[in-house]
Write an enzyme that holds these catalytic residues in place. Structure first.
Site, PDB file in Angstrom:
ATOM      1  N   ASP A 265      36.319  -7.319   1.100  1.00 32.54           N
ATOM      2  CA  ASP A 265      35.423  -8.177   1.873  1.00 32.54           C
ATOM      3  C   ASP A 265      36.144  -9.431   2.366  1.00 32.54           C
ATOM      4  O   ASP A 265      36.075  -9.786   3.547  1.00 32.54           O
ATOM      5  CB  ASP A 265      34.231  -8.616   1.014  1.00 32.54           C
ATOM      6  CG  ASP A 265      33.134  -7.568   0.944  1.00 32.54           C
ATOM      7  OD1 ASP A 265      33.076  -6.694   1.819  1.00 32.54           O
ATOM      8  OD2 ASP A 265      32.329  -7.639   0.003  1.00 32.54           O
ATOM      9  N   LEU A 266      36.805 -10.105   1.453  1.00 31.78           N
ATOM     10  CA  LEU A 266      37.435 -11.376   1.795  1.00 31.78           C
ATOM     11  C   LEU A 266      38.568 -11.192   2.795  1.00 31.78           C
ATOM     12  O   LEU A 266      38.689 -11.952   3.767  1.00 31.78           O
ATOM     13  CB  LEU A 266      37.955 -12.062   0.528  1.00 31.78           C
ATOM     14  CG  LEU A 266      36.885 -12.457  -0.496  1.00 31.78           C
ATOM     15  CD1 LEU A 266      37.529 -12.995  -1.764  1.00 31.78           C
ATOM     16  CD2 LEU A 266      35.934 -13.501   0.090  1.00 31.78           C
TER      17      LEU A 266
END
Length: 396
Positions: A170-171
């Site tokens: 995600d990051l």
């Protein structure tokens, strides 16, 4: 506009933030923290749109949505789409992380937006890509960690796959999309045209494999799980002390010699099993056991002091509360208070890089649901009558 900016660096850009959960908000946060006019568009839902992002005043939501304003908009209503297009006509960037088919069904996909604003830079984050055999699958961080190869090399050998402790897919997808958008904005200064920036959790995760991926592509070497051991530099890993654990990274011959001297084992320097890097790699388990016998004799603080003084890279292994108490972390300002008229105690994680002339700061608390709807619409040229009509029909 009275809204306080976090920085001057990106203050000339207006960003429409359609994102939720984590990857998309991570991307939009980069623009908000560097001063862009980021407008979070909250979905008109009975629960206030919180189901896909956690409680609005929870730590996670607050950390992802600081330095933004918010307006509420019903994009399932054709009038809501008309409002969005009027906003997009004047905006620089749109960021979304819907499933690839959703934005087309809503009528707010890149091609539709480009018709009203050819200069728009449209950033899309998906689980697996905008097209291809998996494009319609829902994407989640841990699924991408597994499919992207990360879980196969994380954890101790023989103990099965292990996810990373942070949502790394995600990051990294969010940061990759932000970098792509910034690249497109720079190119727009030359061409005058926007473009569609696309990334996915799967692409970002594979990219983050870096040298393990390159070793397979170039040498057909499948990296195994290595636990806390570095896959190539030995000895690099976790070692037990009298009161906990430390990391030691003894890379290269000179640092290896300094480690031996500091541990009180100069005889290891010429030991046939440890004298060369290939020998240390072959005998890593035995060497690690020997180092453990030495390090357990002193505290973590003693070893960190002595090894760093000797020029051997070494550091403590902190729990998160301990990390924020470290003097260097405090010096770097990684925890920043957020000003707010409510008098709430809001302290969030700061940006990981600094700019000397146009620094970033926590300028504004995260917005409440649709908090600045009327203010934003007015700025984009909507009349009081139009805004009242939109509210009457629950479009905003």
């Amino acid at each position: 506009m009275a809204f306080p900016r976090a920085s001057k660096a990106l203050s000339r850009f207006t960003v429409l933030d359609l994102t939720r959960v984590r990857a998309g908000p991570t991307c939009a946060r980069q623009f908000a923290d560097w001063g862009a006019n980021v407008i979070k568009i909250d979905a008109m839902m009975e629960d206030g749109g919180e189901a896909l992002g956690g409680p609005r005043r929870g730590a996670d939501f607050q950390n992802l949505h600081r330095n933004k304003r918010a307006m509420a908009l019903n994009l399932k209503d054709p009038k809501g789409v008309e409002v969005f297009m009027r906003l997009a006509e004047k905006a620089d960037v749109v960021i979304e992380n819907y499933r690839p088919d959703v934005k087309t069904k809503l009528g707010i996909d890149y091609e539709a937006v480009r018709k009203v604003n050819p200069r728009i830079v449209y950033g899309s984050i998906s689980g697996f890509g905008q097209d291809g055999p998996y494009s319609k699958r829902p994407g989640f961080d841990q699924i991408a960690q597994g499919m992207g190869g990360l879980m196969s090399i994380t954890g101790a050998p023989g103990e099965g796959p292990m996810r990373a402790g942070i949502p790394i897919a995600d990051l990294s997808a969010g940061l990759s999309c932000a970098m792509g958008i910034l690249t497109a904005l720079l190119e727009r200064e030359v061409s005058g045209e926007g473009q569609w920036v696309q990334t996915s959790l799967l692409q970002a995760q594979i990219f983050m494999l870096d040298f393990q991926a390159a070793r397979w592509l170039m040498e057909k070497d499948v990296a195994p799980q290595a636990g806390n051991n570095h896959p190539t530099s030995i000895p690099t890993g976790v070692f037990k002390t009298s009161d906990g654990y430390i990391n030691i990274a003894a890379t290269g011959g000179r640092i290896w010699e300094r480690l031996c001297q500091t541990l009180g084992a100069p005889e290891w320097i010429d030991h046939l099993d440890y004298a060369t890097a290939p020998a240390r790699s072959k005998n890593r388990d035995a060497l690690n056991a020997e180092i453990d016998k030495r390090t357990v004799a002193k505290s973590s603080e003693q070893w960190v002091t002595e090894l760093n003084a000797a020029g051997v890279p070494c550091g403590p292994i902190y729990a998160i509360d301990q990390m924020f108490e470290d003097p260097q972390v405090k010096h770097l300002g990684m925890a920043q208070p957020v000003p707010n008229e409510d008098g709430r105690d809001i302290t969030l994680v700061s940006q990981p890089f600094t700019l000397s002339r146009t620094p970033s700061r926590m300028a504004a608390r995260p917005p409440e649901f649709g908090e600045q709807t009327e203010e934003i619409l007015s700025e984009f040229g909507f009349t009081d009558g139009e805004i009242a009509d939109l509210r009457l029909h629950r479009v905003v």
